[in-house]
Design a protein around this motif. Structure first.
Motif, short mmCIF file in Angstrom:
data_model
loop_
_atom_site.label_atom_id
_atom_site.label_comp_id
_atom_site.label_asym_id
_atom_site.label_seq_id
_atom_site.Cartn_x
_atom_site.Cartn_y
_atom_site.Cartn_z
N LYS A 107 0.80 -1.22 0.00
CA LYS A 107 0.00 0.00 0.00
C LYS A 107 0.84 1.27 0.00
O LYS A 107 0.32 2.35 -0.28
CB LYS A 107 -0.95 0.00 1.20
CG LYS A 107 -2.06 -1.05 1.06
CD LYS A 107 -3.04 -0.97 2.20
CE LYS A 107 -4.24 -1.87 1.97
NZ LYS A 107 -3.90 -3.28 1.82
N ARG B 36 -5.19 0.13 -11.41
CA ARG B 36 -5.89 1.26 -10.82
C ARG B 36 -5.30 1.51 -9.44
O ARG B 36 -4.86 0.56 -8.75
CB ARG B 36 -7.40 1.03 -10.75
CG ARG B 36 -7.86 -0.15 -9.95
CD ARG B 36 -9.39 -0.23 -9.92
NE ARG B 36 -9.97 0.85 -9.12
CZ ARG B 36 -11.27 1.12 -9.05
NH1 ARG B 36 -12.13 0.39 -9.76
NH2 ARG B 36 -11.72 2.09 -8.30
N GLN B 37 -5.28 2.77 -9.06
CA GLN B 37 -4.70 3.15 -7.77
C GLN B 37 -5.74 3.91 -6.96
O GLN B 37 -6.20 4.98 -7.36
CB GLN B 37 -3.45 3.99 -7.95
CG GLN B 37 -2.74 4.29 -6.64
CD GLN B 37 -1.43 5.01 -6.85
OE1 GLN B 37 -1.30 5.90 -7.69
NE2 GLN B 37 -0.41 4.63 -6.08
N ASP B 38 -6.09 3.36 -5.84
CA ASP B 38 -7.07 3.97 -4.94
C ASP B 38 -6.45 4.08 -3.56
O ASP B 38 -5.69 3.20 -3.13
CB ASP B 38 -8.33 3.11 -4.86
CG ASP B 38 -8.92 2.83 -6.22
OD1 ASP B 38 -8.84 1.69 -6.71
OD2 ASP B 38 -9.47 3.79 -6.81
N HIS B 41 -5.68 1.11 -1.10
CA HIS B 41 -5.56 -0.16 -1.81
C HIS B 41 -4.25 -0.28 -2.59
O HIS B 41 -3.90 -1.34 -3.07
CB HIS B 41 -6.71 -0.34 -2.80
CG HIS B 41 -8.02 -0.62 -2.14
ND1 HIS B 41 -8.37 -1.87 -1.66
CD2 HIS B 41 -9.07 0.19 -1.85
CE1 HIS B 41 -9.58 -1.81 -1.13
NE2 HIS B 41 -10.02 -0.58 -1.22
N SER B 84 -17.79 3.64 -8.74
CA SER B 84 -16.71 2.88 -8.09
C SER B 84 -15.47 2.77 -8.98
O SER B 84 -14.40 2.35 -8.50
CB SER B 84 -17.20 1.48 -7.72
OG SER B 84 -17.50 0.73 -8.89
N GLN B 85 -15.59 3.16 -10.23
CA GLN B 85 -14.46 3.14 -11.12
C GLN B 85 -13.72 4.48 -11.16
O GLN B 85 -12.75 4.64 -11.90
CB GLN B 85 -14.89 2.73 -12.54
CG GLN B 85 -15.35 1.28 -12.61
CD GLN B 85 -15.85 0.88 -13.97
OE1 GLN B 85 -16.71 1.55 -14.57
NE2 GLN B 85 -15.33 -0.22 -14.50
N THR B 86 -14.17 5.42 -10.34
CA THR B 86 -13.39 6.65 -10.14
C THR B 86 -12.06 6.27 -9.51
O THR B 86 -12.02 5.64 -8.46
CB THR B 86 -14.16 7.62 -9.24
OG1 THR B 86 -15.32 8.07 -9.92
CG2 THR B 86 -13.29 8.82 -8.86
N SER B 87 -10.98 6.64 -10.18
CA SER B 87 -9.67 6.19 -9.72
C SER B 87 -8.59 6.85 -10.59
O SER B 87 -8.89 7.58 -11.53
CB SER B 87 -9.58 4.66 -9.86
OG SER B 87 -8.38 4.17 -9.30
N TYR B 89 -5.67 5.65 -13.10
CA TYR B 89 -5.31 4.47 -13.86
C TYR B 89 -3.89 4.61 -14.42
O TYR B 89 -3.54 5.62 -15.03
CB TYR B 89 -6.30 4.27 -15.00
CG TYR B 89 -7.67 3.87 -14.51
CD1 TYR B 89 -8.60 4.84 -14.12
CD2 TYR B 89 -8.04 2.53 -14.40
CE1 TYR B 89 -9.85 4.46 -13.64
CE2 TYR B 89 -9.28 2.16 -13.93
CZ TYR B 89 -10.18 3.13 -13.54
OH TYR B 89 -11.41 2.76 -13.06
N ARG B 109 -6.36 10.33 -14.50
CA ARG B 109 -7.29 10.50 -13.38
C ARG B 109 -8.70 10.53 -13.94
O ARG B 109 -9.06 11.44 -14.68
CB ARG B 109 -6.99 11.78 -12.61
CG ARG B 109 -7.90 11.98 -11.40
CD ARG B 109 -7.50 13.18 -10.57
NE ARG B 109 -6.21 12.99 -9.93
CZ ARG B 109 -6.04 12.38 -8.76
NH1 ARG B 109 -7.07 11.88 -8.12
NH2 ARG B 109 -4.83 12.28 -8.25
N THR B 111 -12.79 10.49 -13.25
CA THR B 111 -13.88 10.74 -12.30
C THR B 111 -15.19 10.38 -12.97
O THR B 111 -15.49 10.87 -14.08
CB THR B 111 -13.91 12.22 -11.87
OG1 THR B 111 -12.65 12.55 -11.27
CG2 THR B 111 -15.02 12.46 -10.88
#
Lengths: 115, 113
Positions: A107, B36-38, B41, B84-87, B89, B109, B111
């Motif tokens: 993370k 994807r980067q959140d 996570h 939920s696919q806002t992320s 990439y 990015r 949105t």
């Protein structure tokens, strides 16, 4: 869940000091580990890697240590500079179906360097 | 040497719309990846490709489609975007046979409103 994680989510160090960022992994079959640096608004940038048949590897101002006994990886940055401020990710290589490994990322740890 | 580029860099779209994120690399690397980067996570693998016309699912493939008709391009399509696919990439590429280091693009990015 993820097999790669980090002990410390944030790390603050004084400029000129050495930094140590730690990472634990759980997959004993992983054969390759890598550290990335990510600055704000940018993609991850390769720093250094190490294979499982090694326990230490040095680069320019950076050293990666691998302890397979306790499944621990660390990144040491010597003489930390303000430009080192970033998020650091460790990743391990896990093979899917025998193909080239896909990296599993931790993370991240945010490193802040105080002037 | 352009390396690996992504377009667009920023995108706002509405729920239900189709959107395609582009990735182009100039190194002729055989492997390409989409992540994807959140927050909370880290980077999660969506799809990867070992070569032109060869693609496979990663950890979080649902709601995404990829294609790879040419070695240098690896577009990612959200067929019906959800919030939920806002992320952010990231596309990456690598060369097999040596180290496994992957080279990342600057990210997109996205949105979804």
């Amino acid at each position: 869940g993820e097999s790669v994680g980090l002990h410390l989510p944030t790390l603050s160090v004084q400029e000129g000091d050495n930094s140590i960022i730690n990472c634990a992994y759980s997959n004993s079959a992983s054969d390759y580990f890598i550290w990335y640096k990510q600055e704000s608004g940018k993609g991850p940038q390769f720093i250094i890697d190490i294979r499982s048949n090694m326990d230490k590897r040095q680069g320019q101002r950076v050293t990666v240590l691998l302890n397979k006994t306790v499944k621990h990886l660390s990144l040491q940055i010597a003489a930390t500079q303000p430009g080192d401020s970033a998020v650091y990710f460790c990743a391990e290589n896990i093979n899917y179906g025998g193909s080239q490994g896909n990296l599993i990322f931790g993370k991240g740890t945010k490193l802040s360097v105080k002037p | 040497d352009a390396g690996i580029t992504q377009s667009p860099r920023y995108k706002i779209t509405e729920t239900g719309r189709q959107v395609t994120l582009m990735c182009h690399q100039t190194w002729s690397h055989s492997y390409m990846f989409w992540y994807r980067q959140d927050l909370g996570h880290g980077l999660r693998l969506i799809y990867y490709s070992a070569a032109a016309d060869i693609t496979d699912k990663g950890e979080v493939p649902d709601g995404y489609v990829v294609s790879r008709s040419k070695t240098e391009n690896f577009p990612l399509t959200l067929e019906s975007a959800t919030r939920s696919q806002t992320s952010v990439y990231f596309c990456a590429s690598s060369v097999p046979g040596g180290g496994y280091e992957q080279y990342f693009g600057p990210g997109t990015r996205l949105t979804v409103t």
